[in-house]
Design an enzyme around this catalytic site. Structure first.
Site, PDB file in Angstrom:
ATOM      1  N   HIS A 154       0.762  -1.090   0.065  1.00  0.00           N
ATOM      2  CA  HIS A 154       0.047   0.053  -0.132  1.00  0.00           C
ATOM      3  C   HIS A 154       0.877   1.393   0.041  1.00  0.00           C
ATOM      4  O   HIS A 154       0.740   2.200  -0.842  1.00  0.00           O
ATOM      5  CB  HIS A 154      -0.750   0.081   1.218  1.00  0.00           C
ATOM      6  CG  HIS A 154      -1.853  -1.184   1.276  1.00  0.00           C
ATOM      7  ND1 HIS A 154      -1.860  -1.757   2.634  1.00  0.00           N
ATOM      8  CD2 HIS A 154      -2.820  -1.430   0.474  1.00  0.00           C
ATOM      9  CE1 HIS A 154      -3.021  -2.628   2.464  1.00  0.00           C
ATOM     10  NE2 HIS A 154      -3.377  -2.335   1.106  1.00  0.00           N
TER      11      HIS A 154
ATOM     12  N   LYS B 143     -17.482  -6.232   7.774  1.00  0.00           N
ATOM     13  CA  LYS B 143     -16.367  -6.991   7.856  1.00  0.00           C
ATOM     14  C   LYS B 143     -15.890  -6.769   9.566  1.00  0.00           C
ATOM     15  O   LYS B 143     -16.219  -5.759  10.109  1.00  0.00           O
ATOM     16  CB  LYS B 143     -15.110  -6.570   7.158  1.00  0.00           C
ATOM     17  CG  LYS B 143     -14.986  -6.816   5.739  1.00  0.00           C
ATOM     18  CD  LYS B 143     -13.762  -6.506   5.207  1.00  0.00           C
ATOM     19  CE  LYS B 143     -13.451  -6.542   3.736  1.00  0.00           C
ATOM     20  NZ  LYS B 143     -12.324  -6.228   3.132  1.00  0.00           N
TER      21      LYS B 143
ATOM     22  N   ARG C 225      -1.931  -6.030  -8.046  1.00  0.00           N
ATOM     23  CA  ARG C 225      -0.517  -6.863  -7.838  1.00  0.00           C
ATOM     24  C   ARG C 225      -0.153  -7.922  -8.858  1.00  0.00           C
ATOM     25  O   ARG C 225       0.743  -8.386  -9.313  1.00  0.00           O
ATOM     26  CB  ARG C 225      -0.925  -7.640  -6.257  1.00  0.00           C
ATOM     27  CG  ARG C 225      -0.794  -6.702  -5.130  1.00  0.00           C
ATOM     28  CD  ARG C 225      -1.391  -7.267  -3.955  1.00  0.00           C
ATOM     29  NE  ARG C 225      -2.401  -7.718  -4.033  1.00  0.00           N
ATOM     30  CZ  ARG C 225      -3.537  -8.388  -3.062  1.00  0.00           C
ATOM     31  NH1 ARG C 225      -2.765  -8.330  -1.657  1.00  0.00           N
ATOM     32  NH2 ARG C 225      -4.598  -8.463  -3.275  1.00  0.00           N
TER      33      ARG C 225
ATOM     34  N   SER D  28      -2.708  -7.798   3.151  1.00  0.00           N
ATOM     35  CA  SER D  28      -3.117  -7.504   4.716  1.00  0.00           C
ATOM     36  C   SER D  28      -3.632  -8.812   5.411  1.00  0.00           C
ATOM     37  O   SER D  28      -3.213  -8.974   6.545  1.00  0.00           O
ATOM     38  CB  SER D  28      -4.504  -6.399   5.092  1.00  0.00           C
ATOM     39  OG  SER D  28      -3.614  -5.247   4.428  1.00  0.00           O
TER      40      SER D  28
HETATM   41  O1  PNS Z   1      -8.912  -2.615   0.513  1.00  0.00           O
HETATM   42  P1  PNS Z   1      -9.909  -3.410   0.099  1.00  0.00           P
HETATM   43  O2  PNS Z   1     -10.792  -3.926   0.992  1.00  0.00           O
HETATM   44  O3  PNS Z   1      -9.723  -4.191  -1.250  1.00  0.00           O
HETATM   45  O4  PNS Z   1     -10.891  -1.890  -0.504  1.00  0.00           O
HETATM   46  C1  PNS Z   1     -12.124  -2.150  -1.184  1.00  0.00           C
HETATM   47  C2  PNS Z   1     -12.827  -0.770  -1.391  1.00  0.00           C
HETATM   48  C3  PNS Z   1     -12.773   0.046  -0.043  1.00  0.00           C
HETATM   49  C4  PNS Z   1     -12.012  -0.023  -2.369  1.00  0.00           C
HETATM   50  C5  PNS Z   1     -14.291  -1.168  -1.800  1.00  0.00           C
HETATM   51  O5  PNS Z   1     -14.785  -1.978  -1.166  1.00  0.00           O
HETATM   52  C6  PNS Z   1     -15.268   0.146  -1.836  1.00  0.00           C
HETATM   53  O6  PNS Z   1     -14.902   1.010  -2.471  1.00  0.00           O
HETATM   54  N1  PNS Z   1     -16.141   0.083  -1.009  1.00  0.00           N
HETATM   55  C7  PNS Z   1     -17.236   1.125  -0.679  1.00  0.00           C
HETATM   56  C8  PNS Z   1     -18.506   0.765  -0.983  1.00  0.00           C
HETATM   57  C9  PNS Z   1     -18.688   1.155  -2.766  1.00  0.00           C
HETATM   58  O7  PNS Z   1     -18.623   2.179  -3.276  1.00  0.00           O
HETATM   59  N2  PNS Z   1     -19.141   0.100  -3.424  1.00  0.00           N
HETATM   60  C10 PNS Z   1     -19.171   0.162  -4.864  1.00  0.00           C
HETATM   61  C11 PNS Z   1     -18.384  -0.348  -5.678  1.00  0.00           C
HETATM   62  S1  PNS Z   1     -19.081  -2.172  -6.372  1.00  0.00           S
END
Ligand code: PNS
Length: 162
Positions: free
Chosen positions: A17, A41, A90, A129
């Site tokens: 990150h 989560k 990645r 993570s």
């Molecule tokens: O580190 P992560 O868990 O891969 O991050 C995922 C993240 C936070 C980028 C994604 O889950 C997100 O943007 N969630 C917010 C809800 C949202 O906007 N969902 C619509 C996209 S389908």
């Protein structure tokens, strides 16, 4: 001013990150790293803890801000006048999911918000993570994966003092 948001769970932030954060901060005038407050989560660190960890880890990057959000990313981005989302890739296994999310966000935002992918540096491509947490839960060595102060905090969560 070119602004971008790098959203994620960051539970905890890894060198992968941080590599994306440093590189994105060199491309954009202002980068907001924003922690998703996801009630579905059960994270190791609270949102507040993750925000504080990210603030410490990015303290030498003057154009990086740390924040948190809940709800839809596009709503958060729009309310902060940000039109670019940064995500790290990645490997090809990340691609399918990230492509779907990026296309959904573009559609949902009436094409106002684009996602830019940075390919994670090869030395960090194996990092996640989840694996950091699994290694630490067995008292394994996570120092190659996260900054030392983060490692201390992770071990503390699992009841280890190293
Ligand atoms: O580190 P992560 O868990 O891969 O991050 C995922 C993240 C936070 C980028 C994604 O889950 C997100 O943007 N969630 C917010 C809800 C949202 O906007 N969902 C619509 C996209 S389908």
């Amino acid at each position: 001013m070119k602004a971008a948001v790098y959203p994620g769970s960051f539970d905890p932030v890894t060198y992968g990150h941080l590599d994306v954060i440093v590189r994105a901060s060199q491309i954009f005038d202002e980068l907001t790293v924003s922690v998703l407050n996801n009630t579905q989560k059960s994270p190791l660190f609270s949102v507040e803890e993750r925000v504080n960890i990210l603030k410490e880890a990015t303290k030498d990057l003057p154009n990086v801000k740390v924040d948190s959000f809940s709800g839809l990313l596009i709503d958060y981005a729009k309310s902060n006048h940000i039109h670019v989302v940064i995500r790290g890739l990645r490997a090809i296994t990340d691609f399918e999911f990230e492509l779907q999310v990026a296309q959904t966000n573009r559609k949902l935002s009436n094409e106002e918000i684009d996602t830019i992918f940075l390919t994670t540096s090869l030395e960090y491509a194996y990092l996640s993570s989840s694996s950091v947490k699994e290694i630490a839960s067995f008292n394994g060595d996570i120092l190659p994966c996260v900054p030392a102060f983060v490692a201390d905090l992770v071990y503390e969560k699992y009841g280890y003092k190293r």
